[in-house]
Scaffold this motif. Structure first.
Motif, mmCIF file in Angstrom:
data_model
loop_
_atom_site.group_PDB
_atom_site.id
_atom_site.type_symbol
_atom_site.label_atom_id
_atom_site.label_comp_id
_atom_site.label_asym_id
_atom_site.label_seq_id
_atom_site.Cartn_x
_atom_site.Cartn_y
_atom_site.Cartn_z
ATOM 1 N N GLY A 180 -14.413 -10.375 -1.536
ATOM 2 C CA GLY A 180 -15.106 -11.180 -2.537
ATOM 3 C C GLY A 180 -14.247 -11.664 -3.676
ATOM 4 O O GLY A 180 -14.759 -12.198 -4.657
ATOM 5 N N GLN A 181 -12.929 -11.482 -3.564
ATOM 6 C CA GLN A 181 -12.046 -11.955 -4.653
ATOM 7 C C GLN A 181 -11.142 -13.055 -4.199
ATOM 8 O O GLN A 181 -10.810 -13.230 -3.094
ATOM 9 C CB GLN A 181 -11.205 -10.802 -5.174
ATOM 10 N N SER A 199 -7.628 2.468 -7.398
ATOM 11 C CA SER A 199 -8.181 1.132 -7.216
ATOM 12 C C SER A 199 -8.687 0.979 -5.786
ATOM 13 O O SER A 199 -8.499 1.863 -4.945
ATOM 14 C CB SER A 199 -7.123 0.080 -7.557
ATOM 15 N N TYR A 233 -3.091 -6.054 -0.930
ATOM 16 C CA TYR A 233 -4.522 -5.884 -0.667
ATOM 17 C C TYR A 233 -5.341 -6.662 -1.699
ATOM 18 O O TYR A 233 -5.072 -6.593 -2.895
ATOM 19 C CB TYR A 233 -4.902 -4.404 -0.727
ATOM 20 N N VAL A 234 -6.322 -7.406 -1.209
ATOM 21 C CA VAL A 234 -7.261 -8.114 -2.076
ATOM 22 C C VAL A 234 -8.658 -7.603 -1.742
ATOM 23 O O VAL A 234 -9.078 -7.676 -0.585
ATOM 24 C CB VAL A 234 -7.186 -9.648 -1.854
ATOM 25 N N PRO A 235 -9.383 -7.066 -2.742
ATOM 26 C CA PRO A 235 -10.739 -6.565 -2.471
ATOM 27 C C PRO A 235 -11.640 -7.678 -1.934
ATOM 28 O O PRO A 235 -11.462 -8.841 -2.288
ATOM 29 C CB PRO A 235 -11.220 -6.067 -3.825
#
Length: 114
Positions: free
Chosen positions: A113-114, A85, A109-111
């Motif tokens: 744009g999310q 991921s 962790y947050v990608p």
């Protein structure tokens, strides 16, 4: 944990040719992914490549001083067939076992744009 030594990777991601990709395809199903483990700041995992795969990886992915892989850009490790991921960063090679690549990413962790 120390920051990455960016001198241990290519100056910019080095794409694989179609011929190089085809030489690596036979190994992709044999890549082993560890369970995740963590400390207070990062989650970690190690990725074990088949030993014979190292011989098929282009020489400019290797550090001539250590004969291990350089630290790979995400584009590079994904091109080798490693699938994970988003957010993982290749931060170390286990020198006694150079086919084992160590990855980390911030906990929660947050990608973008999310």
């Amino acid at each position: 944990m120390a920051d990455l030594d960016y001198n241990r990777r290519n100056k910019q991601p080095r794409a694989l040719s179609e011929a190089e990709k085809s030489r690596l395809e036979e190994f992709v199903d044999s890549i082993h992914y560890s369970s995740r483990y963590n400390d207070d700041e990062y989650e970690y995992r190690h990725v074990q490549l088949p030993k014979n795969m190292l011989k098929a990886i282009p020489k400019d992915y290797h550090d001539p001083n250590t004969n291990t892989l350089k630290l790979l850009w995400e584009e590079e490790w994904r091109a080798l067939g490693i699938t994970q991921s988003l957010g993982w960063e290749h931060y170390e090679v286990h020198e006694p076992e150079p086919h084992i690549l160590l990855f980390k990413r911030p906990i929660n962790y947050v990608p973008p744009g999310q």
